[in-house]
Motif scaffolding. Structure first.
Motif, PDB file in Angstrom:
ATOM      1  N   SER A   1      -6.639  -2.040  10.985  1.00 38.44           N
ATOM      2  CA  SER A   1      -7.251  -3.017  11.892  1.00 38.44           C
ATOM      3  C   SER A   1      -6.253  -4.048  12.426  1.00 38.44           C
TER       4      SER A   1
ATOM      5  N   ASP B   1      -3.522   2.492   3.289  1.00 38.13           N
ATOM      6  CA  ASP B   1      -4.972   2.352   3.248  1.00 38.13           C
ATOM      7  C   ASP B   1      -5.576   2.113   4.630  1.00 38.13           C
ATOM      8  N   ASP B   2      -6.779   2.667   4.854  1.00 38.31           N
ATOM      9  CA  ASP B   2      -7.470   2.565   6.143  1.00 38.31           C
ATOM     10  C   ASP B   2      -7.685   1.127   6.613  1.00 38.31           C
ATOM     11  N   GLU B   3      -8.018   0.223   5.687  1.00 34.62           N
ATOM     12  CA  GLU B   3      -8.329  -1.147   6.117  1.00 34.62           C
ATOM     13  C   GLU B   3      -7.119  -1.862   6.718  1.00 34.62           C
ATOM     14  N   LEU B   4      -5.937  -1.324   6.501  1.00 36.59           N
ATOM     15  CA  LEU B   4      -4.733  -1.942   7.050  1.00 36.59           C
ATOM     16  C   LEU B   4      -4.488  -1.557   8.504  1.00 36.59           C
TER      17      LEU B   4
ATOM     18  N   SER C   1       0.820  -1.207   0.000  1.00 34.26           N
ATOM     19  CA  SER C   1       0.000   0.000   0.000  1.00 34.26           C
ATOM     20  C   SER C   1       0.857   1.263   0.000  1.00 34.26           C
TER      21      SER C   1
ATOM     22  N   GLN D   1       0.045   5.258  10.053  1.00 34.78           N
ATOM     23  CA  GLN D   1      -0.777   5.566   8.882  1.00 34.78           C
ATOM     24  C   GLN D   1      -0.593   7.025   8.460  1.00 34.78           C
TER      25      GLN D   1
END
Length: 132
Positions: free
Chosen positions: A118, A113-116, A74, A107
């Protein structure tokens, strides 16, 4: 130096355990998620080789290819902060502290990316809870 300023992007977490037990608990938590501990650096021992004084301090360097590869795919610059690290330090009052990079800071720094977030947040929470 026992008191230090807060560092941006770093969580400083008090451990409920002594130095050795904190290292053991973090190591077990890391390995319980299938991550690998690549290195354990004993900063105090290195300082002592040069007759320098340093409170007990060790750095755990660890990672999981599933998490790290997705982050670097990413945003390649994330590789500057990977593998992940946990610094364990006993201060001059015998309080043991664990320092971890904040997932949101990573981040912000690298723009992945945001989903990474979690998996990083989950690992951060696991490590925090393992010492409290």
């Amino acid at each position: 130096m026992c008191e230090e300023p807060n560092a941006f992007g770093i969580d400083k977490i008090a451990s409920a355990y002594d130095f050795s037990e904190t290292i053991a608990r973090l190591s077990a938590a890391i390995q319980s998620k299938g991550a690998t501990i690549f290195a354990q650096i004993d900063h105090q021992a290195q300082a002592q080789q040069y007759q320098l004084q340093l409170t007990p301090m060790q750095l755990l360097i660890f990672g999981h290819p599933k998490i790290g590869t997705a982050l670097m795919n990413s945003a390649a610059s994330t590789g500057l902060d990977l593998p992940l690290k946990a610094l364990v330090q006993q201060d001059c009052h015998a309080q043991v502290w664990v320092y971890l990079n904040q997932p949101d800071y990573l981040q912000l720094r690298h723009g992945f990316d945001d989903e990474l977030l979690s998996p990083l947040r989950g690992l951060h929470t696991l490590l925090s809870h393992s010492i409290q």
